[in-house]
Design an enzyme around this catalytic site. Structure first.
Site, short mmCIF file in Angstrom:
data_model
loop_
_atom_site.label_atom_id
_atom_site.label_comp_id
_atom_site.label_asym_id
_atom_site.label_seq_id
_atom_site.Cartn_x
_atom_site.Cartn_y
_atom_site.Cartn_z
N GLU A 408 0.80 -1.22 0.00
CA GLU A 408 0.00 0.00 0.00
C GLU A 408 0.83 1.27 0.00
O GLU A 408 0.71 2.10 0.89
CB GLU A 408 -0.98 -0.04 1.17
CG GLU A 408 -1.94 -1.21 1.00
CD GLU A 408 -3.06 -1.27 2.01
OE1 GLU A 408 -2.79 -1.13 3.20
OE2 GLU A 408 -4.22 -1.46 1.59
N GLU A 486 -4.41 -10.38 -0.16
CA GLU A 486 -5.29 -10.34 1.01
C GLU A 486 -6.70 -10.60 0.52
O GLU A 486 -7.14 -9.99 -0.46
CB GLU A 486 -5.24 -8.97 1.71
CG GLU A 486 -3.89 -8.66 2.32
CD GLU A 486 -3.80 -7.26 2.95
OE1 GLU A 486 -4.82 -6.74 3.42
OE2 GLU A 486 -2.69 -6.71 2.93
#
Ligand code: GAL
Length: 948
Positions: A408, A486
């Protein structure tokens, strides 16, 4: 000390592989003198030389705010201070560390000496005696310093100044606790002249010939001559490319075959365990040794409830065994390289690893990514330095199949530069990064929490690329395998939706699997309050201004590594063997979902249980069955034949696959998978009704004529029923799923609709000869939505009572319900429950794969599941019969026409919903019993889709 640069640390040696060697090493771990100052400007200037008599002390490795100096703080995306790169706030606590030590004779015997730090959060300046060694950046990365000149015989003074926050914090905004300090080991190394300084062994496996080929790059001091020796393969060769070692057994996560290679010079022997394997992608499929693989993964942070990110080899080994025993075969090291020894365990036990660089600049999401270091050339050196340190340290590990650039951090040329360096340096592995969906510079297309429809489309598009209209970037992406780094968020009661994702992962060859977020909850253990209870804390519990609450409590196992229902569910969903017992019980279809193993390592057994009694059992012959194929095996006639005594409750055949011999991770007999055929008698003939009935009761049931509720049932003080459609919201209920962005979270919808505080009015009670009929209306406050109940009580000839409940909503509802059922209360805490139905794990419609039909006896502490933040837990669905044990006796419940769901809890739903921590719940005084016709699924809305 400068803690506002955009640069990497200074003065350290070039990164290299972590090697086991016969050269001397001296641990400097232990108790050091320590002092903390509130800010760099205010920190004493004489920190390197001052007398430490007045200082405190600290254990290294450790975090200072877990050792009484300050307190931990948790935030996820939000930066805990103003986003003003590269500046930390003035209030960045400064920890001064001092150690007086004498170097061992064996280290001093070598003229070359190195001082190694395996992890310091977040930035450090290091001095030995009066020499500045340098600075560090990259908290979870190793830094080595040449101390050949600075180290002296006799007393040495090591001084390390550590800043909690620094420029590095902008690159280390992972979703976890802020835990500063020297938290990994400090080691002094004696380096032999002519020793082995660095080794990079690429051990390739050719799946067509089964031969291994070794590319061995060795760096020695002064260019000394080195040999590579692998005794088992009779290899003794000079370093170089293309060393043919003959036929080898390949390394895979299912068959973690390692060979010991020794790299030998005249003065040093380094030992490297290697595994021969080839990682590649072809036609958008991820292959190892020529075969497609499925990643059954978890994201793993390093966390211990008392010691934070400090490594404890025993705890971690047990943790990895627990993963293996739950069919997990892959780990993404979110979001930094773990302690170096964890990689040894991954190699040895067999895991596919995405080794992730210590990088996350997520805080810039709150500035619309303005100023994001990923796209600012001033930070490029820091980005590259982090990647090089990651790759060099772990480059010899067979388990690492992908390097991940970080998490991220949006996109930008610095990430691109990391990717290109990595590909050039190590073409034997793939590059992973989720943050750039164009996937221009990565080798796999990776996403997090992509909704089902999108995952399906991603699987489809690779099969039919022509059908999709794509840009050139998208055309490139189409050639890449897909994974979800994820998916499904294991927060609270959940995650649901795993089966649906897994079906897609199995269906499309392009999809190489996924990683659940996350393995472990990060609760921090509060000091004992004298009650002996384990009290876990989360964000905000330390008075933080900026925090993200319990979002850090989101694991398949608790912080002290106790499996939660989500883990049992996941283990069954990802089981590498699927057993489907035919309805007629003549056979079982065995699907071998292993990528490399056949079934010869398993034993197959079967068992028939009728009304709780084992009637027949035996072993089945294990058939030949190659990986990723299926076979049908006949069952003995005793499994299916009609029996003289017909089951009154259930007749169940279970086929089990278990390990035949002990493995490195489980004893023989460890169960991998179960398959069942359940013949349940759901329709039961009730005994005859007996008279007479009156408005205050019938048979053993006494009713309160004022409320229409039960007052006593037999010897039990039972009260109820009350119609209930609410549950104490789960974390997922409280959050917004990515599939319903326009609606508030269901918990909010429930509250707005008022189903958490419904009120019941008695419409009337009438007695007929054999029955009492109670009619109620249970309505929501404020609105006119209600459910009318028609409750008919009958006394039966066998002494039991029968309740027929007809529940009719008044058709004005616009809200989904959490469940539909009847709630009762009994005095005293529950003592346990026997269940005939699915168990022993709690179950919900989308969280049940690990439950199987059986005759279960649950102890009081197994009725519900401890949740650090209390919420709905402990439902068992598809139950035929239950006996609830309370202090005054037991209540047996049997459905006459359908399976039901049952929940028995020592706390009311209101108590659960109101408490912020489990240890704040009142002492149990009552038993709350719900018999539900339906119970909603749980979904994974905290990240991902809500309930389907
Ligand atoms: C992801 C992130 C993880 C974690 C998770 C939520 O977006 O990569 O680090 O924050 O969300 O628990």
């Amino acid at each position: 000390m400068d803690i506002a640069t955009t640069l990497p640390g200074t003065g350290s040696l070039p990164p290299r592989a972590r090697l086991r060697s016969d050269a001397p090493a001296q641990s400097l771990d232990g108790r050091w003198a320590f002092r903390v100052s509130p800010s760099l400007r205010g920190a004493p200037a004489d920190w390197r030389t001052a007398d430490t008599a007045g200082w405190g002390s600290i254990v290294v490795p450790g975090h200072w705010n877990l050792q009484g100096y300050g307190t931990p703080a948790y935030s996820n995306v939000q930066m805990p201070f103003p986003v003003d790169p590269p500046f930390p706030p003035d209030a960045s606590p400064i920890g001064d560390y001092r150690l007086e030590f004498t170097a061992s004779g064996s280290v001093l015997a070598h003229g070359r000496r190195i001082l190694r730090f395996d992890g310091i959060e977040s930035a450090a300046e290091i001095w030995l005696n009066d020499t500045l060694l340098g600075t560090t950046r990259g908290s979870r990365l190793t830094h080595e310093f040449d101390v050949s000149g600075a180290l002296v015989a006799g007393a040495n003074r090591l001084a390390v100044r550590v800043a909690q926050f620094s420029d590095a914090t902008y690159l280390e905004n992972q979703d976890m606790w802020w835990l500063p300090g020297i938290f990994r080991s400090v080691t002094l190394l004696g380096r032999p002249a002519g020793g082995v300084d660095d080794v990079f062994l690429v051990a390739d496996y050719d799946p067509t010939t089964a031969e291994g080929v070794l590319d061995a790059a060795v760096t020695t001091d002064g260019g000394a001559t080195a040999r590579i020796v692998i005794d088992e393969l009779a290899v003794d060769a000079a370093p170089g490319a293309g060393i043919r070692v003959g036929v080898v057994e390949p390394w895979t996560a299912e068959t973690p075959r390692l060979y010991e290679a020794r790299v030998i010079t005249a003065t040093e022997t380094a030992t490297v365990r290697i595994g021969f394997r080839r990682v590649e992608t072809r036609d958008a499929v991820l292959l190892v040794n020529g075969a497609p693989i499925m990643l059954r993964g978890v994201n793993r942070h390093e966390h211990h409830p008392e010691h934070g990110r400090v490594f404890d080899p025993r705890v971690v080994r047990d943790e990895l065994l627990l993963m293996k025993r739950h069919n997990i075969n892959a780990v993404r090291t979110s979001h930094y390289p773990p302690h170096p020894e964890v990689l040894d365990l991954f190699d040895e036990l067999g895991f596919w690893i995405i080794d992730e660089c210590d990088l996350e600049s997520h805080g810039f999401e709150h500035t619309g990514w303005r100023g994001n270091p990923s796209a600012d050339p001033r930070w490029q050196g820091a980005y590259l330095d982090r990647m090089r340190r990651t790759v060099h340290r772990d480059k010899n590990h067979a388990s690492v199949i992908m390097w991940s650039l970080g998490n991220e951090s949006h996109h930008g040329e610095n990430l691109e530069a990391m990717a290109s360096w990595t590909k050039t340096f190590d073409p034997s592995r793939l590059v992973h990064y989720e943050g750039d969906w164009s996937s221009r510079y990565v080798d796999v297309y990776s996403r997090m929490y992509a909704p089902f429809d999108e995952v399906r489309e991603i699987g489809e598009e690779a099969l039919h690329p022509a059908a999709f209209d794509r840009t050139p970037d998208e055309m490139h992406r189409l050639t890449l395998p897909f994974l979800q780094c994820e998916f499904a968020h294991a927060m609270g009661t959940g995650p649901g939706g795993l089966d649906e994702y897994w079906d897609l992962f199995e269906r499309y060859p392009r999809i190489a699997g996924g990683f659940v977020w996350e393995w472990l909850e990060h609760g921090i253990l509060a000091p004992d309050d004298g009650t002996g209870r384990r009290r876990f804390l989360y964000g905000g519990d330390f008075g933080e201004d900026v925090h993200d609450g319990n979002f850090v409590i989101d694991g398949l196992v608790s912080a002290d590594r106790v499996p939660r229902p989500g883990l049992l569910h996941y283990a069954a969903v990802i089981a590498p063997v699927v057993l489907r017992v035919a309805d007629d019980r003549t056979s079982v279809v065995i699907e071998n979902r292993h990528d490399f193993l056949d079934l010869s390592h398993l034993v197959l057994s079967w068992q028939r249980v009728v009304d709780g009694v084992v009637t027949d059992a035996g072993e089945l012959e294990v058939p030949a069955c190659t990986p990723r194929s299926s076979v049908t095996v006949s069952l003995p006639t005793a499994a299916g034949e009609a029996r003289a005594t017909v089951a009154t409750v259930a007749d169940v055949v279970t086929v089990t696959a278990a390990t035949a011999a002990a493995t490195a991770w489980a004893p023989a007999g460890h169960i991998i998978a179960n398959g069942q055929s359940v013949r349940a008698s759901v329709a039961v003939a009730a005994p005859e009704a007996v008279e007479p009935a009156a408005v205050d009761g019938v048979g053993s049931v006494s009713l309160d004529p004022v409320t229409g509720r039960v007052a006593r049932l037999g010897g039990l003080e039972l009260s109820g029923p009350v119609v209930g459609v609410w549950r104490a919201p789960t974390d997922n209920d409280r959050d917004l799923g990515n599939d319903e962005p326009d609606l508030p979270p269901v918990a909010v919808r429930w509250h707005e609709a008022g189903i958490d505080r419904m009120v019941t009015r008695l419409i009337g009670i009438e007695a007929t000869d054999a029955a009492v009929r109670v009619r109620t209306r249970t309505g929501t406050p404020i609105r006119d939505t209600a459910i009318d109940a028609d409750l008919v009580w009958t006394a039966l000839a066998d002494g039991s009572v029968r309740l027929d409940a007809d529940l009719v909503p008044n058709a004005r509802w616009s809200t989904d319900w959490a469940r539909l059922g009847l709630d009762f209360e009994l005095p005293g805490a529950p003592q346990g429950m026997d269940v005939v139905g699915f168990g022993p794990m709690p179950s919900y419609p989308d969280l049940r794969a690990g439950a199987r039909f059986g005759w279960w006896s649950l102890a009081a502490d197994e009725l519900t599941v401890p949740n650090v933040r209390p919420q709905e837990s402990g439902s068992r669905i598809d139950v035929l019969e239950a006996t609830v044990r309370v202090s005054g006796g037991a209540l047996r419940i049997r459905s006459l026409d359908r399976p039901f769901a049952i929940t028995v809890s020592p706390h009311s739903r209101g108590e659960l919903a109101a408490a912020a921590h489990d240890w704040e719940l009142p002492a149990p005084e009552r038993t709350y019993l719900s018999v539900d016709l339906f119970q909603s699924g749980v979904g994974t809305a905290t990240c991902g889709p809500g309930v389907l």
